[in-house]
Design a protein around this motif. Structure first.
Motif, mmCIF file in Angstrom:
data_model
loop_
_atom_site.group_PDB
_atom_site.id
_atom_site.type_symbol
_atom_site.label_atom_id
_atom_site.label_comp_id
_atom_site.label_asym_id
_atom_site.label_seq_id
_atom_site.Cartn_x
_atom_site.Cartn_y
_atom_site.Cartn_z
ATOM 1 N N TYR A 355 0.838 -1.191 0.000
ATOM 2 C CA TYR A 355 0.000 0.000 0.000
ATOM 3 C C TYR A 355 0.877 1.246 0.000
ATOM 4 C CZ TYR A 355 -3.646 -3.294 1.384
ATOM 5 O OH TYR A 355 -4.519 -4.352 1.431
ATOM 6 N N ASP A 356 0.688 2.142 -0.960
ATOM 7 C CA ASP A 356 1.501 3.353 -1.001
ATOM 8 C C ASP A 356 0.666 4.627 -1.058
ATOM 9 O OD1 ASP A 356 0.568 2.919 -3.565
ATOM 10 O OD2 ASP A 356 2.420 3.488 -4.557
ATOM 11 N N ILE A 357 -0.667 4.494 -1.083
ATOM 12 C CA ILE A 357 -1.558 5.656 -1.065
ATOM 13 C C ILE A 357 -2.209 5.747 0.309
ATOM 14 C CG2 ILE A 357 -3.587 6.768 -2.076
ATOM 15 C CD1 ILE A 357 -3.182 5.047 -4.576
ATOM 16 N N ILE A 358 -2.219 6.942 0.875
ATOM 17 C CA ILE A 358 -3.000 7.182 2.070
ATOM 18 C C ILE A 358 -3.919 8.370 1.788
ATOM 19 C CG2 ILE A 358 -1.232 8.662 3.132
ATOM 20 C CD1 ILE A 358 -3.511 6.273 5.089
ATOM 21 N N SER A 359 -5.208 8.208 2.063
ATOM 22 C CA SER A 359 -6.167 9.290 1.856
ATOM 23 C C SER A 359 -6.922 9.546 3.151
ATOM 24 C CB SER A 359 -7.149 8.940 0.732
ATOM 25 O OG SER A 359 -7.877 7.762 1.026
ATOM 26 N N GLY A 360 -7.263 10.818 3.374
ATOM 27 C CA GLY A 360 -7.996 11.200 4.569
ATOM 28 C C GLY A 360 -9.259 11.957 4.198
ATOM 29 N N SER A 361 -10.188 12.032 5.132
ATOM 30 C CA SER A 361 -11.483 12.645 4.858
ATOM 31 C C SER A 361 -12.080 13.217 6.132
ATOM 32 C CB SER A 361 -12.438 11.595 4.259
ATOM 33 O OG SER A 361 -13.777 12.054 4.231
ATOM 34 N N GLY A 362 -13.070 14.122 5.942
ATOM 35 C CA GLY A 362 -13.798 14.658 7.079
ATOM 36 C C GLY A 362 -14.655 13.627 7.780
ATOM 37 N N GLY A 369 -4.372 2.525 0.087
ATOM 38 C CA GLY A 369 -4.601 1.942 -1.228
ATOM 39 C C GLY A 369 -3.295 1.764 -1.972
ATOM 40 N N SER A 370 -3.362 1.287 -3.194
ATOM 41 C CA SER A 370 -2.165 1.023 -3.984
ATOM 42 C C SER A 370 -2.251 1.743 -5.329
ATOM 43 C CB SER A 370 -1.994 -0.477 -4.221
ATOM 44 O OG SER A 370 -0.907 -0.731 -5.098
ATOM 45 N N PRO A 377 -8.368 -1.872 -1.044
ATOM 46 C CA PRO A 377 -7.987 -0.821 -0.095
ATOM 47 C C PRO A 377 -8.293 -1.223 1.335
ATOM 48 C CG PRO A 377 -9.971 -0.199 -1.292
ATOM 49 C CD PRO A 377 -9.438 -1.442 -1.954
ATOM 50 N N PHE A 378 -7.472 -0.759 2.258
ATOM 51 C CA PHE A 378 -7.641 -1.077 3.664
ATOM 52 C C PHE A 378 -8.228 0.136 4.365
ATOM 53 C CE2 PHE A 378 -5.857 -1.028 8.041
ATOM 54 C CZ PHE A 378 -6.579 -2.102 8.532
ATOM 55 N N PHE A 379 -9.386 -0.059 4.981
ATOM 56 C CA PHE A 379 -10.167 1.015 5.592
ATOM 57 C C PHE A 379 -9.860 1.075 7.086
ATOM 58 C CE2 PHE A 379 -14.079 2.210 7.845
ATOM 59 C CZ PHE A 379 -14.423 3.395 7.216
ATOM 60 N N PHE A 380 -9.495 2.263 7.565
ATOM 61 C CA PHE A 380 -9.189 2.421 8.983
ATOM 62 C C PHE A 380 -9.953 3.605 9.540
ATOM 63 C CE2 PHE A 380 -6.851 4.267 12.529
ATOM 64 C CZ PHE A 380 -6.684 3.160 13.345
ATOM 65 N N SER A 381 -10.762 3.363 10.556
ATOM 66 C CA SER A 381 -11.542 4.435 11.183
ATOM 67 C C SER A 381 -11.219 4.484 12.665
ATOM 68 C CB SER A 381 -13.043 4.205 10.993
ATOM 69 O OG SER A 381 -13.781 5.098 11.796
ATOM 70 N N PHE A 382 -10.826 5.647 13.149
ATOM 71 C CA PHE A 382 -10.549 5.815 14.565
ATOM 72 C C PHE A 382 -11.796 5.518 15.394
ATOM 73 C CE2 PHE A 382 -7.637 8.592 12.319
ATOM 74 C CZ PHE A 382 -6.426 8.205 12.861
ATOM 75 N N TYR A 383 -12.964 5.910 14.887
ATOM 76 C CA TYR A 383 -14.191 5.747 15.649
ATOM 77 C C TYR A 383 -14.730 4.327 15.562
ATOM 78 C CZ TYR A 383 -14.225 10.717 16.475
ATOM 79 O OH TYR A 383 -13.885 11.973 16.890
#
Length: 404
Positions: A355-362, A369-370, A377-383
């Protein structure tokens, strides 16, 4: 959000509670990417920024196990240090008001910051009034040496080494709208800037002079609001190709409607390469203009090898494009709100990074992602992680209750 560290297995990211003035969870974070598949993202350090959201951050090149990061907090430029202890340390003396009294009008908040990574001693800021300022860091070597001794978070005492930052040594004026992105070329000679005024501009750093204007939004189909008023087209981002500084990519769209990417080729006048030439003009030609999304696209990034262009739109979709033809290769979804930031890793030759892409959102999520394969893609949510742990605890309690 940005990959940092020598092996680029760390992430530096910023976020807030939805309002720059509430002070709710406005923080900077340092996280570690795990090597397992799927990877884990573990927060290792955080620094609260109070009532200010960090609107932009950019890292200098790694210096051993230390790194400097420039951030925009309100109308100030702040330099943070990353120590071997994986602490985020605001450096004393580095909080500089990125404005001057003579231009005390308009939106003076810092919208974007950029390090000159070829030297690590120049930082550029762009504000809401369209003004770009260059700052010089005077004693970077001394500060890095002091940071390198901070190997344990439990070290007693605060970090006292002062970073000396000059007032704005140069001011670049020409844009008439807020600055949306800044990037130095790989040798620190030129700076490209994008703006809500619809243009990208190329600057000679040594002379603070404008070399050429790239009319990014010229010739695009008009976009209208729901009440049939024509909307202003903006240049959302600009980036040099990592493998050819004569190639610049721009991203343009209005507040609604379709988004376009342009690949430009810049030719400098012959005497602009001579010392003391006064920053002679350059010419620019669009090589290719391509529709990439039917929605606004606020951010993009270019892969380290110059082969891929990655962009994220307001529907939460990330697109991977061929950087030469701008042909869309594939895309993936996951964010529930607009993609607000993107970063691409620059793995070394021995790296087997999937994985070499990291994307962030509101939506308070990060997605890995790659750019090189259609890896899921690997989904990571703090909440969601916190919710999952709570549900697991409830399940354990229920199991024990009925087991008895």
């Amino acid at each position: 959000v940005e990959w940092i560290g020598e092996s680029e297995d760390h992430l530096f990211h910023a976020g807030g509670g939805g309002s720059a003035r509430t002070g709710v969870k406005n923080s900077l974070f340092l996280s570690v990417i795990g090597s397992e598949v799927p990877p884990s993202i573990t927060e290792v350090s955080a620094f609260e920024t109070g009532s200010q959201i960090c609107t932009s951050a950019h890292a200098d090149k790694p210096r051993g196990s230390c790194q400097l990061i420039a951030g925009g907090l309100g109308d100030a430029l702040v330099i943070f240090g990353i120590a071997p202890s994986l602490e985020i340390i605001p450096l004393s003396g580095s909080i500089i008001a990125a404005k001057d009294e003579a231009t005390n009008n308009g939106d003076l908040d810092v919208k974007i910051v950029a390090f000159d990574r070829s030297r690590g001693s120049i930082v550029a800021t762009g504000d809401g009034a369209g003004v770009i300022r260059l700052f010089k860091l005077e004693n970077v070597g001394d500060v890095i040496s002091a940071l390198s001794t901070r190997t344990n978070k439990e070290d007693n005492g605060s970090f006292s080494k002062t970073l000396k930052v000059s007032k704005a040594v140069k001011k670049l004026v020409g844009h008439t709208g807020a600055i949306t992105n800044l990037q130095f070329d790989k040798i620190g000679k030129r700076l490209c800037s994008s703006s809500k005024d619809g243009t990208c501009r190329l600057w000679d750093v040594s002379t603070a002079s404008e070399m050429c204007v790239l009319p990014a939004t010229s010739g695009l189909p008009p976009v209208f609001s729901k009440d049939k008023k024509e909307l202003k087209q903006m240049c959302r981002s600009c980036m040099f190709s990592p493998i050819d500084d004569r190639v610049i990519f721009t991203l343009q769209n209005a507040a609604r409607g379709s988004s376009y990417a342009t690949r430009w080729f810049v030719t400098e006048a012959a005497d602009s390469r001579m010392e003391g030439s006064g920053g002679a003009a350059a010419s620019c030609e669009p090589q290719r203009v391509v529709l990439i999304s039917s929605s606004p696209v606020p951010c993009m990034a270019v892969s380290f090898d110059g082969l891929r262009l990655v962009a994220g739109d307001t529907q939460g979709t990330v697109f991977v494009l061929d950087a030469t033809s701008l042909r869309k290769l594939y895309s993936y979804e996951g964010h529930q709100l607009p993609v607000s930031c993107l970063s691409l890793a620059c793995p070394n030759a021995e790296s087997n990074m999937q994985y070499d892409i990291i994307s962030g959102s509101g939506d308070k999520t990060l997605i890995l992602g790659s750019s090189r394969s259609r890896s899921r893609p690997f989904f990571f949510s703090f909440y969601l992680l916190a919710v999952a742990l709570v549900l697991l605890a409830v399940a354990v309690l229920l199991f024990r209750h009925f087991a008895l």
